[in-house]
Design a protein around this motif. Sequence first.
Motif, short mmCIF file in Angstrom:
data_model
loop_
_atom_site.label_atom_id
_atom_site.label_comp_id
_atom_site.label_asym_id
_atom_site.label_seq_id
_atom_site.Cartn_x
_atom_site.Cartn_y
_atom_site.Cartn_z
N ALA A 1 0.89 -0.87 0.00
CA ALA A 1 0.20 0.20 0.06
C ALA A 1 0.89 0.97 -0.01
O ALA A 1 0.29 2.09 -0.70
N ALA A 2 1.79 1.77 0.66
CA ALA A 2 2.83 2.28 0.64
C ALA A 2 3.20 2.40 -0.48
O ALA A 2 3.79 3.50 -0.98
N ALA A 3 4.04 2.16 -1.15
CA ALA A 3 4.73 1.41 -2.08
C ALA A 3 3.68 2.07 -3.63
O ALA A 3 3.45 2.75 -4.32
N ALA A 4 2.74 1.92 -3.63
CA ALA A 4 1.38 2.08 -4.43
C ALA A 4 1.53 3.82 -4.47
O ALA A 4 0.90 4.24 -4.87
N GLY A 5 1.12 3.49 -2.19
CA GLY A 5 0.60 5.62 -2.53
C GLY A 5 1.83 6.19 -2.82
O GLY A 5 1.78 7.28 -3.82
N ALA A 6 2.90 5.53 -2.93
CA ALA A 6 4.34 7.13 -3.02
C ALA A 6 3.74 6.38 -4.50
O ALA A 6 4.90 7.72 -5.74
N ALA A 7 4.00 5.48 -5.14
CA ALA A 7 4.23 5.45 -7.01
C ALA A 7 3.25 6.82 -7.65
O ALA A 7 3.25 7.42 -8.67
N ILE A 8 1.56 6.49 -6.76
CA ILE A 8 0.94 7.19 -7.54
C ILE A 8 0.99 9.01 -7.49
O ILE A 8 0.71 10.03 -8.10
#
Length: 130
Positions: free
Chosen positions: A107-114
């Motif tokens: 979730a953190a990685a996806a949030g950072a990518a977005i």
Amino acid sequence: MTSSTSKAAHTARNVSDDVLHSAEKAVDSTRDFANDALDKAGNKVREMRSNVDPLVDQITAKAQELAHRGIELASDAKYRAQEKLSRYTDATGRYVAEQPMRSVLIAAAAGAAIAAVILIATRNTNRNRY
């Protein structure tokens, strides 16, 4: 002279009456012809209408059938999509329950990518303005 004037007047009256009678006959004949033409046209319109009405009914019935089938297909697609979403939701919930630390990292990685995509898009938009 009275006699010849009287004859001339009488002849003129007869000719005038004949012309008037001929004109009346012509008007009557024209009226009859026009009425006949209108009757024929009215019959033709009724005939055409009787041919068109069934076609309109057929087209209407076909359109209603297609609309009904479209509604059924949309309803089926909605039901299948809800089932898939429910399965994916259940699978995601199980994964999060089984792998909480991994889930947080994903979730953190996806949030950072977005966030990175939004920042880059914002920068490009601001550059294009100036």
